[in-house]
Design an enzyme around this catalytic site. Structure first.
Site: not given
Ligand code: NDP
Length: 249
Positions: A141, A155
């Protein structure tokens, strides 16, 4: 950019960037393994992928659980016999503050998923990725490069540490022909706000704060991941591709 006969694991594929990445790799003919905890959301993504031509292999797992991480790799090998690409995308946010005395709770929660799980999955998958001379893409990020709101500290630290892990892993695995890179988005319209119960935050409020006055779509980040995982990026390792609409400027 065909990924035909390539096996690609995408963690956190039940929504947002991971879901878009799974769909894009499927469109490029990869055998995709989608990992997450939310069964119904994983099913929706699997259905979306199927419309693009190939039903993904679904693994319901918590990446921060060591046994689950080993299971992700073992089940992928049992199913496909190899791993070409690992996309470490699963991530979460937890607010914490030094003064409010809840920094350790936030630190432990975010580090377990945003960093420790990446380190562990990388180590467990590496022997297989070395065999295919494949590669790894870590989703970091722009928050790992700067600080914004104080309660984001844990974070931000997790993503800064992830960036340095990406570089260290790239250095160690280069001699085995494996590349490791990162992508660093700014705000992207996903389920992140909802999944992490972030109060007083909305994508609409973020757009005016960045030079390009927009928030990215998950597909934009998926395209970057696909590029880094492809042969087109064969000389790219230890890099971090920022896609934040100019936010860091
Ligand atoms: P979402 O919350 O839509 O997706 C996050 C995903 O991570 C979900 O599929 C969730 O699935 C999964 N997840 C979280 N914890 C676990 C776990 N313990 N085990 C398995 N899966 C897990 O957010 P984003 O798509 O935005 O996030 C994806 C990545 O992008 C992250 O690393 C985030 O930090 C990064 N990011 C996002 C930004 C944004 O503005 N959206 C900006 C910068 C970086 P489930 O709940 O099914 O487990």
């Amino acid at each position: 950019m065909s990924f035909a006969s390539k096996v690609v694991i995408v963690t956190g594929a039940s929504s947002g960037i991971g879901a878009a990445t799974a769909v894009l790799f499927t469109k490029e003919s990869a055998d995709v393994v989608i990992v997450g905890r939310n069964e119904s959301k994983l099913k929706n993504v699997a259905d979306k992928c199927a419309l693009s031509g190939n039903t993904p292999f679904v693994i319901n797992a918590d990446v921060s659980n060591d046994d689950d991480a080993k299971r992700i790799v073992n089940e992928t090998i049992d199913k496909f016999g190899k791993i070409d690409v690992l996309v470490n995308n699963a991530g979460l946010f937890h607010a914490g503050s030094i003064i409010e005395n809840n920094i350790l709770e936030a630190y432990d929660k975010v580090m377990a998923v945003n960093l420790r799980a990446v380190v562990h999955l990388t180590a467990v998958a590496a022997p297989h990725i070395i065999k295919t001379k494949g590669n790894i893409v870590n989703v970091s990020s722009n928050a790992g490069k700067t600080h914004s709101l104080p309660e984001f500290i844990a974070y931000n630290v997790s993503k800064a540490a992830l960036d340095h892990f990406t570089r260290g892993a790239a250095l160690e695995l280069a001699s085995s022909g494996v590349r490791v890179n990162g992508v660093s988005p700014g705000p992207v319209k996903t389920d992140f706000i909802e999944n992490n119960a972030m109060a007083d935050v909305s994508w609409d409020k973020m757009a005016p704060l960045v030079p390009l006055k927009r928030v990215s779509e998950p597909e934009e980040i998926a395209e970057l991941i696909l590029y880094l995982a492809s042969e087109k990026a064969k000389g790219v390792t230890g890099s971090d591709f920022i896609c934040d609409n100019g936010g860091l400027l």
